[in-house]
Design a protein around this motif. Structure first.
Motif, short mmCIF file in Angstrom:
data_model
loop_
_atom_site.label_atom_id
_atom_site.label_comp_id
_atom_site.label_asym_id
_atom_site.label_seq_id
_atom_site.Cartn_x
_atom_site.Cartn_y
_atom_site.Cartn_z
N PHE A 141 0.82 -1.21 0.00
CA PHE A 141 0.00 0.00 0.00
C PHE A 141 0.86 1.26 0.00
O PHE A 141 0.52 2.26 -0.65
N VAL A 142 1.97 1.23 0.71
CA VAL A 142 2.88 2.38 0.71
C VAL A 142 3.39 2.64 -0.70
O VAL A 142 3.41 3.78 -1.18
N GLY A 143 3.80 1.58 -1.40
CA GLY A 143 4.30 1.75 -2.76
C GLY A 143 3.24 2.32 -3.69
O GLY A 143 3.52 3.23 -4.48
N CYS A 148 0.73 7.55 -6.29
CA CYS A 148 -0.44 8.42 -6.44
C CYS A 148 -0.33 9.65 -5.56
O CYS A 148 -1.29 10.40 -5.42
N LEU A 149 0.85 9.88 -4.98
CA LEU A 149 1.02 10.90 -3.96
C LEU A 149 0.79 12.30 -4.52
O LEU A 149 1.34 12.67 -5.55
N GLY A 150 -0.03 13.09 -3.80
CA GLY A 150 -0.23 14.48 -4.16
C GLY A 150 0.80 15.36 -3.47
O GLY A 150 1.83 14.89 -2.98
N GLU A 151 0.51 16.65 -3.39
CA GLU A 151 1.46 17.59 -2.81
C GLU A 151 1.52 17.47 -1.29
O GLU A 151 2.54 17.77 -0.68
N ASN A 152 0.44 17.04 -0.68
CA ASN A 152 0.39 17.00 0.78
C ASN A 152 0.23 15.56 1.25
O ASN A 152 -0.83 14.97 1.15
N ALA A 153 1.31 15.00 1.79
CA ALA A 153 1.30 13.59 2.17
C ALA A 153 0.44 13.33 3.40
O ALA A 153 0.15 12.19 3.71
N SER A 154 0.03 14.39 4.12
CA SER A 154 -0.76 14.19 5.33
C SER A 154 -2.23 13.95 5.02
O SER A 154 -2.99 13.51 5.86
N LYS A 155 -2.65 14.26 3.79
CA LYS A 155 -4.04 14.07 3.41
C LYS A 155 -4.27 12.63 2.98
O LYS A 155 -3.35 11.93 2.56
N PRO A 156 -5.53 12.14 3.04
CA PRO A 156 -5.82 10.81 2.50
C PRO A 156 -5.45 10.73 1.02
O PRO A 156 -5.63 11.69 0.27
N ILE A 157 -4.91 9.60 0.62
CA ILE A 157 -4.45 9.41 -0.76
C ILE A 157 -5.30 8.34 -1.41
O ILE A 157 -5.29 7.18 -0.97
N GLU A 158 -6.04 8.71 -2.42
CA GLU A 158 -6.85 7.74 -3.16
C GLU A 158 -5.97 7.02 -4.18
O GLU A 158 -5.23 7.66 -4.92
N PRO A 205 2.38 8.39 6.58
CA PRO A 205 3.54 8.29 7.49
C PRO A 205 3.42 7.13 8.47
O PRO A 205 4.39 6.40 8.69
N ARG A 206 2.24 6.94 9.07
CA ARG A 206 2.07 5.82 10.00
C ARG A 206 2.13 4.49 9.27
O ARG A 206 2.68 3.51 9.81
N LEU A 207 1.60 4.43 8.05
CA LEU A 207 1.63 3.18 7.29
C LEU A 207 3.07 2.84 6.94
O LEU A 207 3.45 1.66 6.94
N ARG A 208 3.89 3.84 6.63
CA ARG A 208 5.31 3.59 6.36
C ARG A 208 5.97 2.94 7.57
O ARG A 208 6.80 2.04 7.42
N ARG A 209 5.63 3.41 8.75
CA ARG A 209 6.23 2.84 9.96
C ARG A 209 5.77 1.40 10.17
O ARG A 209 6.52 0.57 10.70
N THR A 210 4.55 1.10 9.76
CA THR A 210 4.04 -0.27 9.86
C THR A 210 4.79 -1.20 8.93
O THR A 210 5.03 -2.37 9.25
N SER A 211 5.17 -0.67 7.74
CA SER A 211 5.84 -1.51 6.75
C SER A 211 7.33 -1.60 6.99
O SER A 211 8.02 -2.33 6.32
#
Length: 211
Positions: A141-143, A148-158, A205-211
């Motif tokens: 999911f991180v990959g 699909c990353l937008g300008e603001n990584a703190s927002k939900p990413i579809e 960011p939290r998902l990255r730490r999980t992976s």
């Protein structure tokens, strides 16, 4: 590859658009073209014994595929299908072999790609053997989210392409029930959810730490 060689390859390629569900190359057909994804997403599928399709991998913009079938002069092993409206480049076998035999940089680049692919396959097998499924799915999911990353990584990413829990199970060669258990965990932790059929990474960011 050198820019002059790359430009010559691009000049020989043709571009075409495909709709959702269109077959780009079909397993068992003669390998007469190689492909590059210009935009969109393409799924590479295999076939289960019961006739159902199994997701093998997902190609994104910039990915090339079908070179191994071309070089080994065998039919396509798998079927590639557009997951969303996509644009594809194709290089016909006649042009491929002319370029291949004219520029040593092309077989050298392909050799590097094949070596990297083999290394990636070994690394993926090692991850599956030594890492919990939860971490593997989180890494996936991180990959996808980073693509699909937008300008603001703190927002939900579809994630702007569709895939199912069964697809995830096929990727990791596990049961759908095992995947469902991990997805439930991600939902409970407010890391990932599905909205109207679209996967959404809620906290990268939290998902990255999980992976």
């Amino acid at each position: 590859m050198p820019e002059t060689v790359r430009a010559e390859v691009l000049a020989r390629m043709t571009e075409f658009d495909v709709a959702v569900g269109d077959v780009i190359a079909e397993a068992g057909r003669d390998a007469t073209r190689i492909f590059q994804v210009v935009s969109g997403y393409v799924r590479l599928t295999g076939m289960h014994e019961d006739g159902s399709q199994a997701l093998i991998t997902i190609y994104v913009a910039g990915n090339c595929y079908a070179e191994t079938a071309m070089i080994s002069r065998r039919p396509y092993n798998h079927t590639s299908i557009a997951m969303v409206p996509s644009r594809i480049r194709a290089l016909h076998e006649r042009d491929f072999w002319q370029l291949y035999n004219s520029h040593s940089a092309i077989p050298e680049a392909l050799c590097r790609k094949f070596a990297e692919a083999i290394s990636w396959q070994f690394a993926a097998r090692e991850m599956r053997a030594t890492t919990r499924l939860r971490f593997q799915i989180a890494h996936m999911f991180v990959g996808f989210a980073e693509r699909c990353l937008g300008e603001n990584a703190s927002k939900p990413i579809e994630l702007d392409f569709p895939f199912t829990q069964s697809d995830i199970a096929n990727i990791f060669d596990v049961t759908r029930q095992s995947v469902q258990r991990e997805i439930t965990y991600f939902k409970d932790q407010q890391l990932v959810e599905k909205r109207n059929g679209v996967w959404v990474v809620l906290d990268l960011p939290r998902l990255r730490r999980t992976s």
